[in-house]
Design an enzyme around this catalytic site. Structure first.
Site, short mmCIF file in Angstrom:
data_model
loop_
_atom_site.label_atom_id
_atom_site.label_comp_id
_atom_site.label_asym_id
_atom_site.label_seq_id
_atom_site.Cartn_x
_atom_site.Cartn_y
_atom_site.Cartn_z
N LYS A 5 22.80 34.66 38.73
CA LYS A 5 23.82 34.08 37.99
C LYS A 5 25.30 34.50 37.72
O LYS A 5 25.42 35.25 38.11
CB LYS A 5 23.32 34.86 36.21
CG LYS A 5 22.96 36.03 36.28
CD LYS A 5 22.14 35.89 35.14
CE LYS A 5 21.89 37.68 35.14
NZ LYS A 5 21.73 37.99 33.47
N HIS B 53 11.42 42.29 31.10
CA HIS B 53 13.21 42.55 30.89
C HIS B 53 13.10 44.55 30.89
O HIS B 53 12.78 44.34 29.77
CB HIS B 53 14.30 41.77 31.01
CG HIS B 53 15.38 42.15 31.51
ND1 HIS B 53 15.67 42.62 32.60
CD2 HIS B 53 17.13 42.53 30.61
CE1 HIS B 53 17.34 42.67 33.61
NE2 HIS B 53 17.52 42.98 32.34
N TYR C 47 55.13 43.38 29.94
CA TYR C 47 55.28 43.43 28.61
C TYR C 47 55.52 44.38 27.62
O TYR C 47 54.72 45.81 27.80
CB TYR C 47 54.53 42.78 28.15
CG TYR C 47 54.27 40.88 28.98
CD1 TYR C 47 54.82 39.80 28.48
CD2 TYR C 47 53.98 40.59 29.81
CE1 TYR C 47 55.72 38.84 28.88
CE2 TYR C 47 53.79 39.18 29.85
CZ TYR C 47 54.68 38.31 29.88
OH TYR C 47 54.69 37.08 29.86
N CYS D 150 50.04 41.22 33.76
CA CYS D 150 50.16 40.21 33.18
C CYS D 150 49.35 39.39 33.59
O CYS D 150 48.05 39.12 34.50
CB CYS D 150 51.63 39.39 34.06
SG CYS D 150 52.85 40.80 33.94
N MET D 151 49.72 37.90 33.18
CA MET D 151 48.08 36.89 33.70
C MET D 151 48.55 36.70 34.47
O MET D 151 47.14 36.29 35.40
CB MET D 151 48.73 35.22 32.66
CG MET D 151 48.23 34.83 32.71
SD MET D 151 48.01 33.06 31.81
CE MET D 151 48.40 33.63 30.15
N ASP D 152 49.05 36.81 35.35
CA ASP D 152 48.82 36.49 37.40
C ASP D 152 49.75 37.39 38.20
O ASP D 152 49.77 37.62 39.24
CB ASP D 152 50.26 35.38 37.31
CG ASP D 152 49.86 34.23 36.19
OD1 ASP D 152 48.48 33.66 35.94
OD2 ASP D 152 50.43 33.99 34.86
C1 LIG Z 1 16.51 39.19 32.55
C2 LIG Z 1 17.21 39.59 33.97
N1 LIG Z 1 16.15 39.61 35.36
C3 LIG Z 1 17.32 40.68 35.97
C4 LIG Z 1 18.62 41.05 35.92
C5 LIG Z 1 18.65 41.65 37.31
O1 LIG Z 1 19.74 42.66 37.04
P1 LIG Z 1 20.58 43.74 37.67
O2 LIG Z 1 21.42 43.05 38.20
O3 LIG Z 1 20.22 45.63 37.05
O4 LIG Z 1 20.03 43.90 39.02
C6 LIG Z 1 19.06 40.73 34.37
C7 LIG Z 1 20.60 41.00 34.79
O5 LIG Z 1 21.26 40.82 34.01
C8 LIG Z 1 18.43 39.97 33.71
O6 LIG Z 1 18.84 39.49 33.13
#
Ligand SMILES: Cc1ncc(COP(=O)(O)O)c(C=O)c1O
Length: 370
Positions: free
Chosen positions: A36, A162, A256, A302-304
């Site tokens: 993710k 989890h 800045y 800064c931004m960049d």
């Molecule tokens: C539901 C779930 N499972 C697994 C993970 C993976 O966690 P990790 O990066 O600590 O292995 C996450 C990460 O946030 C998560 O939200």
């Protein structure tokens, strides 16, 4: 592919492979690779491709958007959305063969009311064993969900939870959560293809304590970080070139709000990286490496652009190591009082990613040019 800004990250896919071997060997379980948030900043498509080559059992993402993005790039491996999917979007998950979670009985009832093809969707039931985020909270709710699922011939492929505190070494909270999850599992009266509880730190530390599951959902450890010393190697390094080298006189101020004042004749380098690239604005005082020498960030990021104080002999041909063997994401996170997850996921898509195998760049990727 050519990109024109001298700022990049290297991602070593061989290290990803060896980190996964460590996770597999330590846990003895199947791997669900968590990719993710753009694979924690590493680039989800290329990481997914490597994980496909390694034949992981699932790729896990947080939203249907992220899952569809993978499918649109021809990723064929099983994909699971760990987060909440709005029930009106489930036909997309069905058509693209994307597994979803059941977060509550209400969600399932709504899904069934809206979609008459739900039996084609693979589903994992999420148990809230103590984190009080998404998931079923009581055993009676689980029983009702399973009763409804059976009645509609649904494909309940998995049961999971989890853990909130697997980074805490004494393990008391984790133990409590696993005991609670076991009670849920034992009362389910059906068997599941997949049962999964552990994230990275749990996978590397629980051993026999997690004898209930057959897969681990690991993110951060694949990328080389863990609370526990297990020989993992960070797979990402970040570098940039130097736009300009400048001489400062005593009293000259930088950036800045003029938060840095030169106390003597100093040399600074102006770097093509800033907070819009994911470099935190609070990094003033932190050190990057140029030619093996630690060089302090002077003035506000800064931004960049960012300025560092460098030795006099520095030239605009030198390379700056921002994240690497002298200072990894965990070190930067400690300086910023945060976690390596935040450092990595903050790396912006505008930074070009170089993927390496056998020490050679095999793919250069930048969303704007891909
Ligand atoms: C539901 C779930 N499972 C697994 C993970 C993976 O966690 P990790 O990066 O600590 O292995 C996450 C990460 O946030 C998560 O939200």
């Amino acid at each position: 592919m050519t990109t024109f800004r001298n700022t990049w990250v290297d991602i070593d896919l061989d290290r990803l492979t060896s980190n996964i071997k460590i996770l597999k060997k330590t846990s003895g379980k199947s791997i669900f690779g968590v990719i993710k948030a753009n694979a924690y900043g590493h680039g989800d498509i290329e990481i997914a491709r490597q994980l496909e080559r390694l034949e992981v059992s699932y790729l896990c993402v947080s939203s249907l958007d992220e899952a569809v993005h993978l499918r649109n790039h021809d990723i064929k491996a099983p994909i699971m959305v760990l987060g909440y999917t709005e029930t009106e979007h489930l036909s997309i998950a069905i058509n693209r063969e994307i597994t979803c979670i059941i977060p509550s009985k209400e969600w399932l009832e709504e899904a069934l009311a809206q979609n008459n093809m739900l039996d084609r969707l693979k589903l994992h039931i999420k148990i809230d064993s103590g984190m009080n985020r998404v998931g079923l909270k009581t055993i009676s709710e689980l029983k009702e969900v399973i009763h409804i699922a059976r009645g509609h011939n649904l494909n309940i492929e998995g049961l999971y939870t989890h853990l909130s505190s697997s980074n805490i070494e004494d393990g008391a909270i984790t133990k409590k959560q696993i005991e609670k999850f076991s009670q849920f599992k034992n009362s389910a009266e059906i068997s599941f293809k997949w049962v999964h509880t552990s994230n990275s730190d749990a996978a590397l530390s629980l051993g026999e304590l997690d004898n209930i599951s057959n897969a681990i959902r690991c993110g951060i450890a694949m990328y080389g970080y863990s609370t526990f010393e297990k020989g993992l190697d960070p797979i990402l390094s970040m570098y940039c070139g130097i736009n300009q080298v400048k001489k400062l006189a005593p009293g000259d101020q930088v950036s800045y709000s003029a938060t840095y004042t030169a106390v003597s004749h100093e040399t600074i380098a102006v770097l093509p990286i800033g907070y819009a690239d994911g470099l935190d604005r609070k990094l003033q005082g932190y050190e990057f490496i140029v030619n093996g020498v630690a060089c302090e960030v002077v003035g506000r990021v800064c931004m960049d652009l960012t300025m560092i104080r460098v030795p006099d002999y520095t030239t605009s041909k030198d390379i700056v190591e921002i994240i690497g063997k002298f200072g990894d994401a965990a070190k930067m996170a400690k300086y910023l009082q945060t976690i390596s997850y935040e450092i990595l996921t903050s790396i912006s898509p505008r930074i070009t990613r170089h993927y390496l195998l056998d020490g050679k760049v095999v793919k250069i990727s930048n969303e704007r040019f891909d």
